[in-house]
Scaffold this motif. Structure first.
Motif, PDB file in Angstrom:
ATOM      1  N   ASN A 161       0.797  -1.224   0.000  1.00 52.49           N
ATOM      2  CA  ASN A 161       0.000   0.000   0.000  1.00 52.49           C
ATOM      3  C   ASN A 161       0.829   1.273   0.000  1.00 52.49           C
ATOM      4  O   ASN A 161       0.281   2.378  -0.056  1.00 52.49           O
ATOM      5  CB  ASN A 161      -0.949  -0.002   1.208  1.00 52.49           C
ATOM      6  CG  ASN A 161      -2.161  -0.883   0.940  1.00 52.49           C
ATOM      7  OD1 ASN A 161      -2.656  -0.929  -0.187  1.00 52.49           O
ATOM      8  ND2 ASN A 161      -2.613  -1.597   1.948  1.00 52.49           N
ATOM      9  N   THR A 163       2.848   4.212  -1.465  1.00 54.04           N
ATOM     10  CA  THR A 163       2.724   4.846  -2.786  1.00 54.04           C
ATOM     11  C   THR A 163       3.899   4.503  -3.715  1.00 54.04           C
ATOM     12  O   THR A 163       3.691   4.208  -4.890  1.00 54.04           O
ATOM     13  CB  THR A 163       2.629   6.385  -2.637  1.00 54.04           C
ATOM     14  OG1 THR A 163       3.647   6.814  -1.739  1.00 54.04           O
ATOM     15  CG2 THR A 163       1.277   6.799  -2.101  1.00 54.04           C
ATOM     16  N   LYS A 166       3.352   1.032  -4.997  1.00 56.57           N
ATOM     17  CA  LYS A 166       2.209   1.026  -5.917  1.00 56.57           C
ATOM     18  C   LYS A 166       2.612   1.605  -7.275  1.00 56.57           C
ATOM     19  O   LYS A 166       2.316   1.035  -8.327  1.00 56.57           O
ATOM     20  CB  LYS A 166       1.070   1.874  -5.355  1.00 56.57           C
ATOM     21  CG  LYS A 166       0.165   1.141  -4.402  1.00 56.57           C
ATOM     22  CD  LYS A 166      -1.024   2.038  -4.064  1.00 56.57           C
ATOM     23  CE  LYS A 166      -2.148   1.226  -3.420  1.00 56.57           C
ATOM     24  NZ  LYS A 166      -3.215   2.081  -2.945  1.00 56.57           N
ATOM     25  N   ASN A 167       3.301   2.752  -7.239  1.00 60.79           N
ATOM     26  CA  ASN A 167       3.696   3.420  -8.482  1.00 60.79           C
ATOM     27  C   ASN A 167       4.649   2.556  -9.297  1.00 60.79           C
ATOM     28  O   ASN A 167       4.548   2.502 -10.524  1.00 60.79           O
ATOM     29  CB  ASN A 167       4.350   4.774  -8.177  1.00 60.79           C
ATOM     30  CG  ASN A 167       3.341   5.765  -7.623  1.00 60.79           C
ATOM     31  OD1 ASN A 167       2.126   5.557  -7.753  1.00 60.79           O
ATOM     32  ND2 ASN A 167       3.818   6.830  -7.002  1.00 60.79           N
ATOM     33  N   ASP A 170       2.595  -0.218 -10.841  1.00 61.14           N
ATOM     34  CA  ASP A 170       1.758   0.332 -11.915  1.00 61.14           C
ATOM     35  C   ASP A 170       2.594   0.669 -13.147  1.00 61.14           C
ATOM     36  O   ASP A 170       2.123   0.576 -14.279  1.00 61.14           O
ATOM     37  CB  ASP A 170       1.026   1.603 -11.435  1.00 61.14           C
ATOM     38  CG  ASP A 170      -0.087   1.263 -10.449  1.00 61.14           C
ATOM     39  OD1 ASP A 170      -0.419   0.066 -10.330  1.00 61.14           O
ATOM     40  OD2 ASP A 170      -0.604   2.186  -9.782  1.00 61.14           O
TER      41      ASP A 170
END
Ligand code: CO
Length: 194
Positions: A161, A163, A166-167, A170
């Motif tokens: 979780n 950032t 996550k980035n 992604d």
């Protein structure tokens, strides 16, 4: 020989041994680090990251704290993770817990331990999330073992979780998050396949 003299002597002998095996070892390391792994583990002296996976200096970027907790607002852990993911581009993040963890154990009793109780609240949160499962375990030792495992599982979730993580995922970067648990009794590490 006093303790400090002993550790300096140990260090000198170790550096000599490494250099004997590979004369360029320290020179090469001084140029750059490119570890493939970020290790998030417990501060416990019995769970030294590099040693238990038998990897030399330069191979593991390490963050350790009491009970291997990843807190969303912990600037220290967040900075380590950002640097590891964005700059070093590690391929694996390993959250490693261990059985017999003193931090996990302390979170399970009703005694006060001072300032650290505020840190251990995070493990009590893990306990609360899994209260139904944990309360159903009658044996105290088994319940303790299970909380050590669930703590790893929750900290892996916390890593996912963040950032930065996550980035990276992604953006299609190769980044694998693993949960592992170490057994102090036999020195073995187990992949929890989370
Ligand atoms: Co521990």
């Amino acid at each position: 020989m006093d303790t400090l003299t002993q550790i300096l002597k140990n260090n000198k002998e170790w550096a000599e041994k490494v250099t004997k095996n590979d004369p360029d070892f320290f020179y090469n390391l001084s140029l750059q680090q490119s570890p493939k792994y970020l290790w998030i583990g417990c501060s416990d002296s019995r769970v030294p990251a590099n040693q238990i996976v038998n990897l030399p200096p330069g191979d593991v970027f390490v963050h350790r704290n009491i009970a291997n907790v990843v807190v969303h607002t912990d600037l220290n852990a967040l900075s380590v993770i950002q640097y590891a993911v964005e700059v070093l581009e590690v391929k694996h993040i390993i959250v490693c817990g261990h059985y017999g963890c003193g931090g996990v154990k302390a979170s399970m009793d009703d005694n006060q331990h001072g300032l650290i109780d505020n840190w251990l609240r995070h493990i009590q949160d893990v306990h609360r999330f899994h209260a139904t499962e944990l309360d159903a375990i009658a044996d105290q030792q088994l319940r303790f073992d299970r909380l050590c495992e669930l703590n790893v599982q929750e900290q892996v979730r916390n890593v996912l979780n963040i950032t930065t993580v996550k980035n990276a995922i992604d953006a299609g970067k190769e980044l694998n998050i693993h949960g592992m648990i170490y057994n102090i009794n036999d020195g073995l590490l187990r992949n929890m396949n989370i």
